[in-house]
Scaffold this active site. Structure first.
Site, PDB file in Angstrom:
ATOM      1  N   LYS A 125     -15.583  -1.708   1.851  1.00 61.24           N
ATOM      2  CA  LYS A 125     -14.817  -2.189   0.696  1.00 61.24           C
ATOM      3  C   LYS A 125     -15.798  -2.796  -0.300  1.00 61.24           C
ATOM      4  CE  LYS A 125     -10.535  -3.334   3.199  1.00 61.24           C
ATOM      5  NZ  LYS A 125      -9.801  -4.433   3.871  1.00 61.24           N
TER       6      LYS A 125
ATOM      7  N   GLU B  21       0.809  -1.214   0.000  1.00 60.30           N
ATOM      8  CA  GLU B  21       0.000   0.000   0.000  1.00 60.30           C
ATOM      9  C   GLU B  21       0.843   1.266   0.000  1.00 60.30           C
ATOM     10  OE1 GLU B  21      -2.962  -0.481   3.055  1.00 60.30           O
ATOM     11  OE2 GLU B  21      -3.928  -2.107   1.954  1.00 60.30           O
TER      12      GLU B  21
END
Length: 431
Positions: free
Chosen positions: A342, A209
């Site tokens: 999500k 990330e």
């Protein structure tokens, strides 16, 4: 002008070099929507199914040709001729056709890609930016806000090849007046952190990330080096910058205990690990903790919520998996006080919007999130603004797959001006 005339699915590559599903939805007026499904590394057991081929001779078994075939075959046939503006109907058609509880027939990756592509095409047909179309679908037309970013600047756990157990250590630039200023502050701390790590002889390679992934003596040391970087960058910890963590505790839950391998296999009960986290919040201005216990440890979560829930935002990710049935159970039992959102955990835009609404109606916050496997698709930026969710997690200040979302937020803030306020720390539960 918004009738679907063509649907195309294809296999593309995500930020980890693994295949994922991309879908194009074409409308009769010549409008086209393009969207790709993300993919997680630390996944909740109750997430909708990401369909992979399992053919080890191709992409090490991670191919998505079955999901792509579903897009090009049964899904395309089912939605042809339907109105892309009727998102709920498009999603219902696909979900009903799949016929499984967890979208295992076609794959949530197939259904989600078409769901988002249809929304983008519909927005184009209405002459609207995607965030404005999402606000209309959400029943909140014209109500926007810019989200407070949680920037993952040290990666551990399943997102990095290091000895740090806790998966994400994040900064929130709460002292900023605008989203653009928050991004600048985050960037400055990120680059200063590199200098701090180098000065200690630590590595500055990045994880999935975009945050640094050094080997550290303890999880608390990650907070210490971030605190040092914040100060060196000219900011005050607790006033300009607050901290957040994603423990992803399911990943180190073994035989009923929480085992920190990076700290010499220290072992904790649910209550002990809750107090371990509580001690960290007393040492550092941590305002948000995600998945602080295992997804199945509901008794532990009830205790953790009782101990920390009035002062810390407790975010359920693996715990709730963007699923309204599970979230409702959590709300009824007083578990956590926030949900991570999500798209691909549930597999459609309509169901995602329902989860955000349920959370907000119950007084929970909703944090819009990327996955560790991402693409250049920046739909979550529009989702955060269009639902006025208030918070977003989309990684660090490196890797184009992360930065694409920040850049889209900068563009949206510029377009909306004062009609999309940046509320900073007020968006965080308990602050």
């Amino acid at each position: 002008m918004s009738k679907i005339v063509k649907v195309i699915g294809r296999e593309i590559i995500d930020s980890r070099g693994n295949p994922t599903v991309e879908a194009e939805v074409h409308l009769e007026g010549g409008f086209v929507g393009l969207a790709a499904a993300p993919s997680g590394a630390s996944t909740g057991s109750r997430e909708a199914l990401e369909l992979r081929d399992g053919d080890k001779s191709r992409f090490l078994g991670k191919g998505v040709t079955k999901a792509v075939a579903a897009v090009n075959g049964p899904i395309a046939q089912a939605v042809l001729g339907k109105d892309a503006k009727d998102q709920a109907n498009i999603d219902k058609i696909m979900i009903d056709l799949d016929g499984t509880e967890n979208k295992s027939q076609f794959g949530a990756n197939a259904i989600l890609a078409v769901s988002l592509a249809a929304a983008k095409a519909a927005a184009a047909s209405k002459g609207l930016p995607l965030y404005a179309h999402i606000a209309e679908l959400n029943g909140t037309p014209g109500k926007y806000s810019m989200p407070l970013p949680m920037m993952n600047i040290i990666n551990g756990g399943e997102h990095a090849d290091n000895n740090v157990d806790i998966q994400e250590f994040m900064i929130q630039p709460v002292g900023a007046k605008t989203l653009k200023e928050a991004i600048r502050m985050g960037s400055e701390v990120f680059h200063t952190l590199a200098k701090v790590l180098k000065s200690k002889g630590m590595g500055t390679a990045v994880g999935d990330e975009g945050g640094y992934a050094p080997n550290l003596g303890s999880n608390a040391e990650a907070l210490a080096v971030i605190a040092e970087a914040v100060k060196a960058a000219g900011y005050e910890l607790g006033k300009d910058i607050t901290l957040a963590m994603d423990c992803a505790a399911s990943e180190f839950y073994k035989d009923g205990k929480y085992v920190l391998a990076g700290e010499g296999n220290k072992s904790f009960t649910s209550e002990e690990f809750t107090h371990f986290l509580e001690d960290l919040t007393k040492q550092y201005p941590i305002v948000s903790i995600e998945d602080g216990l295992d997804e199945s440890d509901w008794a532990g979560f009830a205790y953790q919520t009782k101990v920390l829930g009035d002062k810390i935002q407790l975010v359920g990710d693996d715990l709730f998996v963007t699923n309204t049935k599970i979230l409702k159970e959590g709300i009824d039992k007083g578990i956590a006080n926030s949900i991570l959102i999500k798209f691909n955990q549930i597999g459609s835009l309509t169901e995602t919007l329902a989860a955000i609404k349920m959370a907000k109606d119950a007084g929970y916050t909703a944090v819009i999130s990327h996955r560790s496997g991402e693409t250049e698709d920046a739909t979550i930026a529009d989702l955060a603004v269009g639902t006025a969710a208030g918070q977003i997690k989309t990684g660090s200040m490196s890797r184009s797959d992360r930065v694409a979302k920040y850049n889209q937020l900068i563009r949206i803030e510029e377009a909306l001006g004062d009609s999309a306020p940046f509320n900073g720390l007020k968006e965080v539960k308990g602050q």
